[in-house]
Design a protein around this motif. Structure first.
Motif, PDB file in Angstrom:
ATOM      1  N   GLY A  63     -67.984  -8.821  55.561  1.00 24.41           N
ATOM      2  CA  GLY A  63     -69.311  -9.099  56.147  1.00 24.41           C
ATOM      3  C   GLY A  63     -70.019  -9.460  55.003  1.00 24.41           C
ATOM      4  O   GLY A  63     -69.753 -10.249  53.973  1.00 24.41           O
ATOM      5  N   ALA A  64     -71.428  -9.172  55.018  1.00 26.19           N
ATOM      6  CA  ALA A  64     -72.514  -9.542  53.964  1.00 26.19           C
ATOM      7  C   ALA A  64     -72.114  -8.823  52.777  1.00 26.19           C
ATOM      8  O   ALA A  64     -72.474  -9.346  51.588  1.00 26.19           O
ATOM      9  N   TRP A  65     -71.302  -7.830  52.869  1.00 27.65           N
ATOM     10  CA  TRP A  65     -70.692  -7.073  51.336  1.00 27.65           C
ATOM     11  C   TRP A  65     -70.309  -8.153  50.453  1.00 27.65           C
ATOM     12  O   TRP A  65     -70.273  -7.962  49.148  1.00 27.65           O
ATOM     13  N   ARG A  66     -69.501  -9.275  51.004  1.00 31.22           N
ATOM     14  CA  ARG A  66     -69.005 -10.326  50.084  1.00 31.22           C
ATOM     15  C   ARG A  66     -69.840 -10.946  49.201  1.00 31.22           C
ATOM     16  O   ARG A  66     -69.207 -11.392  48.287  1.00 31.22           O
ATOM     17  N   HIS A  67     -71.149 -10.691  49.696  1.00 27.19           N
ATOM     18  CA  HIS A  67     -72.074 -11.576  48.796  1.00 27.19           C
ATOM     19  C   HIS A  67     -73.248 -10.923  47.858  1.00 27.19           C
ATOM     20  O   HIS A  67     -74.061 -11.483  47.324  1.00 27.19           O
ATOM     21  N   ARG A  68     -72.995  -9.675  47.832  1.00 21.02           N
ATOM     22  CA  ARG A  68     -73.787  -8.641  46.998  1.00 21.02           C
ATOM     23  C   ARG A  68     -73.686  -9.101  45.393  1.00 21.02           C
ATOM     24  O   ARG A  68     -72.637  -9.739  44.950  1.00 21.02           O
ATOM     25  N   TRP A  69     -74.851  -8.600  44.631  1.00 23.36           N
ATOM     26  CA  TRP A  69     -74.580  -8.948  43.326  1.00 23.36           C
ATOM     27  C   TRP A  69     -73.919  -8.105  42.622  1.00 23.36           C
ATOM     28  O   TRP A  69     -73.673  -6.884  42.739  1.00 23.36           O
ATOM     29  N   ASP A  70     -73.657  -8.722  41.460  1.00 26.26           N
ATOM     30  CA  ASP A  70     -72.788  -7.727  40.464  1.00 26.26           C
ATOM     31  C   ASP A  70     -73.287  -6.575  40.160  1.00 26.26           C
ATOM     32  O   ASP A  70     -72.109  -5.749  40.118  1.00 26.26           O
ATOM     33  N   SER A  71     -74.391  -6.306  39.615  1.00 26.28           N
ATOM     34  CA  SER A  71     -74.958  -4.895  39.371  1.00 26.28           C
ATOM     35  C   SER A  71     -75.027  -4.035  40.445  1.00 26.28           C
ATOM     36  O   SER A  71     -75.117  -2.728  40.340  1.00 26.28           O
ATOM     37  N   LEU A  72     -74.756  -4.332  41.642  1.00 24.83           N
ATOM     38  CA  LEU A  72     -74.670  -3.157  42.758  1.00 24.83           C
ATOM     39  C   LEU A  72     -73.132  -2.906  42.930  1.00 24.83           C
ATOM     40  O   LEU A  72     -72.385  -3.255  43.592  1.00 24.83           O
ATOM     41  N   PRO A 106     -65.281  -4.703  50.936  1.00 28.66           N
ATOM     42  CA  PRO A 106     -64.442  -5.765  51.678  1.00 28.66           C
ATOM     43  C   PRO A 106     -62.986  -5.356  51.517  1.00 28.66           C
ATOM     44  O   PRO A 106     -62.404  -5.530  52.480  1.00 28.66           O
ATOM     45  N   ASP A 107     -62.608  -4.832  50.620  1.00 26.11           N
ATOM     46  CA  ASP A 107     -61.305  -4.093  50.294  1.00 26.11           C
ATOM     47  C   ASP A 107     -61.027  -2.821  51.483  1.00 26.11           C
ATOM     48  O   ASP A 107     -59.982  -3.004  52.349  1.00 26.11           O
ATOM     49  N   TYR A 108     -61.967  -2.172  51.525  1.00 25.72           N
ATOM     50  CA  TYR A 108     -62.093  -1.187  52.483  1.00 25.72           C
ATOM     51  C   TYR A 108     -61.972  -1.579  54.084  1.00 25.72           C
ATOM     52  O   TYR A 108     -61.242  -1.206  54.952  1.00 25.72           O
ATOM     53  N   PHE A 109     -62.942  -2.677  54.332  1.00 28.41           N
ATOM     54  CA  PHE A 109     -62.824  -3.391  55.518  1.00 28.41           C
ATOM     55  C   PHE A 109     -61.526  -3.949  55.771  1.00 28.41           C
ATOM     56  O   PHE A 109     -60.857  -3.971  57.167  1.00 28.41           O
ATOM     57  N   ALA A 110     -60.761  -4.666  54.861  1.00 23.17           N
ATOM     58  CA  ALA A 110     -59.649  -5.313  54.887  1.00 23.17           C
ATOM     59  C   ALA A 110     -58.372  -4.351  55.449  1.00 23.17           C
ATOM     60  O   ALA A 110     -57.503  -4.426  56.369  1.00 23.17           O
ATOM     61  N   THR A 111     -58.507  -3.174  54.780  1.00 26.82           N
ATOM     62  CA  THR A 111     -57.383  -1.939  55.133  1.00 26.82           C
ATOM     63  C   THR A 111     -57.832  -1.566  56.593  1.00 26.82           C
ATOM     64  O   THR A 111     -56.945  -1.506  57.169  1.00 26.82           O
ATOM     65  N   PHE A 112     -58.950  -1.587  56.964  1.00 21.88           N
ATOM     66  CA  PHE A 112     -59.371  -0.933  58.327  1.00 21.88           C
ATOM     67  C   PHE A 112     -58.632  -1.987  59.243  1.00 21.88           C
ATOM     68  O   PHE A 112     -58.019  -1.831  60.555  1.00 21.88           O
ATOM     69  N   GLU A 113     -58.867  -3.232  59.022  1.00 21.15           N
ATOM     70  CA  GLU A 113     -58.565  -4.443  59.939  1.00 21.15           C
ATOM     71  C   GLU A 113     -56.727  -4.385  60.145  1.00 21.15           C
ATOM     72  O   GLU A 113     -56.363  -4.439  60.999  1.00 21.15           O
TER      73      GLU A 113
END
Length: 394
Positions: A45-54, A84-91
């Motif tokens: 989702g939107a987590w794919r686009h968060r900034w480096d320092s987050l 995103p890795d966590y979401f991918a594992t869930f899927e």
């Protein structure tokens, strides 16, 4: 290319936290005729686009997905990789079939059914108790792929909408915006503080993101902080009681059909050690909102000119609901009145991540609640294999 009509009992739009929760609960309850559409190229989702320092150390609390352990990641790992890795594992674990990248452009009443004509493509939905039988026609979902090609429309009984806000950044309209010769960026464009080294940067906004950007960018650039009103920071931590009060306030607004408002307007801001240090450094010097932009910078509230190289708008987002406009969900008060998770004006539409469910824990609960309501309203439960349960990470 647009072609033959597809059918499904339920279409889930969006595969972030709320959409995945809904897809899981539909599968677990044996609803087999489900299509899940996601505009992203991959999980996250939107987590794919968060900034480096987050990073996982600095991000606000992330709740685990249903029947999954908490996110396991090093504190300094960027959230845009870990989540995103966590979401991918869930899927993968629950074999959720997500169609992506697919962007929904329009949801409308199926034209022939809406006009009273008979259609053989799919039966009309079972009307809820408060509606006359046959009052609600099927819905037609239009979408496009990554190349903008139209995909076959989907005829469905119900929509679980979980499209979030990331694709609708809000930029206030101010005189002279087109004249400014520097860069104008929004939160969605932010990557790293080093991109602003040596510049004069105006940061607009009074929320958590704005304060985070202010702290980071001030290390490498000269910053100027602008907000519409005074920013109040509380000494009180945001505990469960405060959380319940914030949710109650949001629930009241959506029940009445009022606009939801910003996150900060509901939760407030609290002092943290990092903000205390920022105060010590003198970077929390808030300025009233400027009145206009010029080619060189901005005109301050007192009429003086401040030259800027960049303006960073941390001015929030609006809910991405433009594809639902034909359904007329908004009230005269400007918001969408919600009953549980369903739009009060149309029980075929459930809004996940809207109002009180606009958090990771709220999204999980909303997914489950929406599915429970759909099963009661439309009698969708089928004989099937429930979602496989698991208690350990893959």
């Amino acid at each position: 290319m647009e072609g033959a009509l597809r059918t499904a009992d339920v279409v889930v739009i969006g595969a972030g936290q709320a959409g995945l929760s809904a897809a899981y609960h539909l599968q677990r309850r044996g609803v087999s005729s489900v299509v899940v559409l996601d505009a992203e190229a991959g999980p996250g989702g939107a987590w794919r686009h968060r900034w480096d320092s987050l990073t996982m150390a600095t991000v606000n609390g992330i709740r685990e997905l249903p029947d999954m352990p908490a996110v396991e990641a090093e504190p300094q790992e960027p959230a845009r990789r870990a989540v995103p890795d966590y979401f991918a594992t869930f899927e993968q674990r629950f074999d959720l079939q997500i169609e992506r990248p697919v962007r929904v452009t329009l949801v409308e009443d199926e034209p022939s059914a809406a006009s009273g004509a008979h259609t053989d493509a799919a039966p009309p939905p079972s009307a809820p108790a408060e509606a006359d039988a046959g009052a609600l026609p099927p819905l037609l979902v239009h979408s496009i792929d990554a190349d903008g090609e139209r995909l076959p429309p989907i005829l469905t009984r119900a929509i679980l909408n979980a499209t979030g806000t990331w694709t609708r950044p809000f930029l206030p309209a101010l005189p002279g915006a087109d004249e400014f010769r520097g860069r104008q960026l929004h939160t969605v464009d932010y990557v790293r503080a080093e991109d602003f080294a040596g510049q004069r940067v105006g940061i607009v906004g009074g929320g958590i993101s704005a304060l985070g950007f202010l702290q980071e960018i001030s290390e490498v650039a000269e910053t100027f902080w602008y907000t519409r009103r005074e920013v109040e920071l509380s000494e009180r931590s945001f505990d469960r009681e405060a959380g319940r009060a914030a949710i109650a306030g949001v629930e009241d607004r959506v029940r009445r059909g009022l606009p939801v408002g910003s996150v900060v307007s509901n939760t407030g801001l609290v002092w943290t050690p990092a903000l205390r240090e920022a105060q010590r450094r003198g970077i929390l010097e808030r300025r009233p909102m400027f009145t206009r932009l010029t080619p060189q910078g901005v005109v301050e509230a007192d009429g003086t000119l401040t030259e800027l190289d960049t303006l960073l708008w941390a001015t929030g987002f609006r809910h991405e609901l433009r594809h639902l406009r034909p359904l007329g969900l908004r009230s005269d008060l400007g918001g969408i009145r919600i009953d549980g998770t369903a739009a009060a004006a149309d029980p075929r539409i459930h809004l996940l991540g809207y109002g009180p469910s606009a958090s990771t824990i709220g999204a999980n609960r909303a997914g489950r609640a929406a599915v429970n309501t759909l099963l009661r309203t439309f009698d969708l439960e089928r004989e099937g294999t429930p979602a496989r349960r698991s208690t350990s990470a893959a």
